[in-house]
Write a protein that holds these residues in place. Structure first.
Motif, PDB file in Angstrom:
ATOM      1  N   SER A  87       0.801  -1.231   0.000  1.00  0.00           N
ATOM      2  CA  SER A  87       0.000   0.000   0.000  1.00  0.00           C
ATOM      3  C   SER A  87       0.832   1.280   0.000  1.00  0.00           C
ATOM      4  N   TYR A  88       0.183   2.351  -0.396  1.00  0.00           N
ATOM      5  CA  TYR A  88       0.762   3.690  -0.339  1.00  0.00           C
ATOM      6  C   TYR A  88      -0.111   4.592   0.515  1.00  0.00           C
ATOM      7  N   VAL A  89       0.537   5.574   1.151  1.00  0.00           N
ATOM      8  CA  VAL A  89      -0.229   6.704   1.674  1.00  0.00           C
ATOM      9  C   VAL A  89       0.012   7.859   0.712  1.00  0.00           C
ATOM     10  N   LEU A  90      -1.063   8.390   0.194  1.00  0.00           N
ATOM     11  CA  LEU A  90      -0.963   9.445  -0.801  1.00  0.00           C
ATOM     12  C   LEU A  90      -1.356  10.786  -0.223  1.00  0.00           C
ATOM     13  N   THR A  91      -0.647  11.811  -0.640  1.00  0.00           N
ATOM     14  CA  THR A  91      -1.110  13.158  -0.358  1.00  0.00           C
ATOM     15  C   THR A  91      -1.621  13.717  -1.676  1.00  0.00           C
ATOM     16  N   LEU A  92      -2.869  14.146  -1.665  1.00  0.00           N
ATOM     17  CA  LEU A  92      -3.533  14.591  -2.889  1.00  0.00           C
ATOM     18  C   LEU A  92      -4.034  16.021  -2.725  1.00  0.00           C
ATOM     19  N   TRP A  93      -3.879  16.784  -3.778  1.00  0.00           N
ATOM     20  CA  TRP A  93      -4.436  18.142  -3.787  1.00  0.00           C
ATOM     21  C   TRP A  93      -5.710  18.078  -4.616  1.00  0.00           C
ATOM     22  N   THR A  94      -6.854  18.138  -3.941  1.00  0.00           N
ATOM     23  CA  THR A  94      -8.116  17.971  -4.659  1.00  0.00           C
ATOM     24  C   THR A  94      -8.779  19.323  -4.892  1.00  0.00           C
ATOM     25  N   ARG A  95      -9.526  19.387  -5.983  1.00  0.00           N
ATOM     26  CA  ARG A  95     -10.207  20.640  -6.316  1.00  0.00           C
ATOM     27  C   ARG A  95     -11.350  20.895  -5.335  1.00  0.00           C
ATOM     28  N   GLU A  96     -11.989  19.832  -4.894  1.00  0.00           N
ATOM     29  CA  GLU A  96     -13.202  19.954  -4.086  1.00  0.00           C
ATOM     30  C   GLU A  96     -12.956  20.056  -2.581  1.00  0.00           C
ATOM     31  N   PHE A  97     -11.880  19.411  -2.093  1.00  0.00           N
ATOM     32  CA  PHE A  97     -11.688  19.318  -0.640  1.00  0.00           C
ATOM     33  C   PHE A  97     -10.359  19.892  -0.166  1.00  0.00           C
ATOM     34  N   GLY A  98      -9.541  20.381  -1.082  1.00  0.00           N
ATOM     35  CA  GLY A  98      -8.208  20.825  -0.687  1.00  0.00           C
ATOM     36  C   GLY A  98      -7.288  19.623  -0.537  1.00  0.00           C
ATOM     37  N   ARG A  99      -6.312  19.749   0.347  1.00  0.00           N
ATOM     38  CA  ARG A  99      -5.328  18.671   0.497  1.00  0.00           C
ATOM     39  C   ARG A  99      -5.895  17.549   1.369  1.00  0.00           C
ATOM     40  N   ILE A 100      -5.712  16.310   0.922  1.00  0.00           N
ATOM     41  CA  ILE A 100      -6.147  15.167   1.737  1.00  0.00           C
ATOM     42  C   ILE A 100      -5.031  14.115   1.776  1.00  0.00           C
ATOM     43  N   SER A 101      -5.062  13.269   2.780  1.00  0.00           N
ATOM     44  CA  SER A 101      -4.149  12.129   2.859  1.00  0.00           C
ATOM     45  C   SER A 101      -4.992  10.875   2.821  1.00  0.00           C
ATOM     46  N   ALA A 102      -4.662   9.968   1.924  1.00  0.00           N
ATOM     47  CA  ALA A 102      -5.500   8.778   1.769  1.00  0.00           C
ATOM     48  C   ALA A 102      -4.652   7.528   1.608  1.00  0.00           C
ATOM     49  N   LEU A 103      -5.146   6.464   2.182  1.00  0.00           N
ATOM     50  CA  LEU A 103      -4.484   5.173   2.059  1.00  0.00           C
ATOM     51  C   LEU A 103      -4.983   4.486   0.792  1.00  0.00           C
ATOM     52  N   ALA A 104      -4.028   4.028  -0.033  1.00  0.00           N
ATOM     53  CA  ALA A 104      -4.398   3.300  -1.255  1.00  0.00           C
ATOM     54  C   ALA A 104      -3.965   1.853  -1.063  1.00  0.00           C
ATOM     55  N   LYS A 105      -4.907   1.034  -0.604  1.00  0.00           N
ATOM     56  CA  LYS A 105      -4.594  -0.373  -0.317  1.00  0.00           C
ATOM     57  C   LYS A 105      -4.347  -1.140  -1.601  1.00  0.00           C
ATOM     58  N   GLY A 106      -3.282  -1.908  -1.604  1.00  0.00           N
ATOM     59  CA  GLY A 106      -3.004  -2.754  -2.758  1.00  0.00           C
ATOM     60  C   GLY A 106      -2.414  -2.021  -3.951  1.00  0.00           C
TER      61      GLY A 106
END
Ligand SMILES: [Zn+2]
Length: 260
Positions: free
Chosen positions: A20-39
């Motif tokens: 898995s990865y932990v991603l930091t994403l800059w989203t248009r709708e929610f701003g910056r988020i951190s999300a786990l991408a399993k697998g």
């Protein structure tokens, strides 16, 4: 948990487990988020190659209600960041866009215009129309404007007296803008800028469509800077960003060419 949809720019991917990865994403709708991408690290991952650095993708994620990480459930590739092969300047400039988004924004603090700016900047970097130095300056100044960090350039930051861009102008990163002759006395870390540098800064920070804009709204695209003005601009911006972030941006080590 609730399921959310967003358009996201991948800013960082950190290995979390063997799969898995932990991603930091800059989203248009929610701003910056951190999300786990399993697998995501498996050979046949459910996310394909949508999660490469600086990729724009449409995502579906489950939002954690308290603490912890969001959970990425789907990612569909929209656009990849592809600077011309071997063009490290454009590649590093892209990484720098990611670094500034990571360090200047807060989680769940959306700025759709800053998302669009970052997206447009990456598209511009991947083409070879405008010089990298100009694209980077435009991104920096507009990001500062959109996040409410734009230094005051036309009036004294202490007493609001208009400060014309003529001769030499005193600028303080600490105070957040230019200082009139009366207010500059006794201040530390004040630098002296040329009128040309002040004018160039204002031009880079100019929105695309100001109400009373002249037809050549995107003046920054055609502006010609003397070498010494470009170096001056880099200096003041490096200093200002370091002050704002509390540290020197890491990518500045790779972007020395921008001031040359
Ligand atoms: Zn003043």
């Amino acid at each position: 948990m609730s399921a959310e949809k967003a358009t996201a720019l991948v800013l960082r991917a950190v290995e979390f487990s063997e799969t898995s990865y932990v991603l930091t994403l800059w989203t248009r709708e929610f701003g910056r988020i951190s999300a786990l991408a399993k697998g995501a690290r498996r050979p046949k991952a459910p996310f394909d190659s949508a999660l490469d650095l600086l990729t724009v993708c449409r995502i579906l994620f489950l939002r954690k209600t308290s603490g912890g990480l969001d959970l990425l459930t789907e990612a569909r590739l929209e656009r990849r960041f592809r600077p011309p092969h071997g063009d490290l300047a454009r590649l590093y400039a892209g990484y720098y866009v990611a670094e500034l988004l990571l360090s200047l924004t807060d989680e769940y603090d959306p700025h759709p215009e800053l998302f669009d700016l970052a997206d447009a900047t990456l598209v511009e970097l991947a083409q070879v129309r405008l010089p990298v130095a100009a694209i980077v300056l435009r991104f920096e100044w507009m990001a500062l404007r959109l996040l409410g960090h734009l230094p005051l350039l036309s009036a004294c930051v202490e007493c609001a007296t208009p400060v014309p861009a003529a001769g030499r102008v005193a600028f303080s990163a600490l105070a957040g803008g230019v200082l009139c002759p009366r207010c500059r006395g006794g201040k530390r870390n004040v630098i002296s800028l040329s009128a040309a540098a002040i004018e160039a800064m204002s031009t880079y920070a100019e929105p695309d469509h100001t109400p009373d804009a002249v037809p050549d709204a995107a003046r920054w695209k055609t502006m010609q800077l003397e070498k010494k003005t470009r170096a001056e601009l880099r200096g003041v911006l490096n200093n200002y960003l370091s002050h704002l972030l509390g540290h020197r941006p890491q990518m500045h080590d790779y972007l020395g060419f921008l001031g040359q």
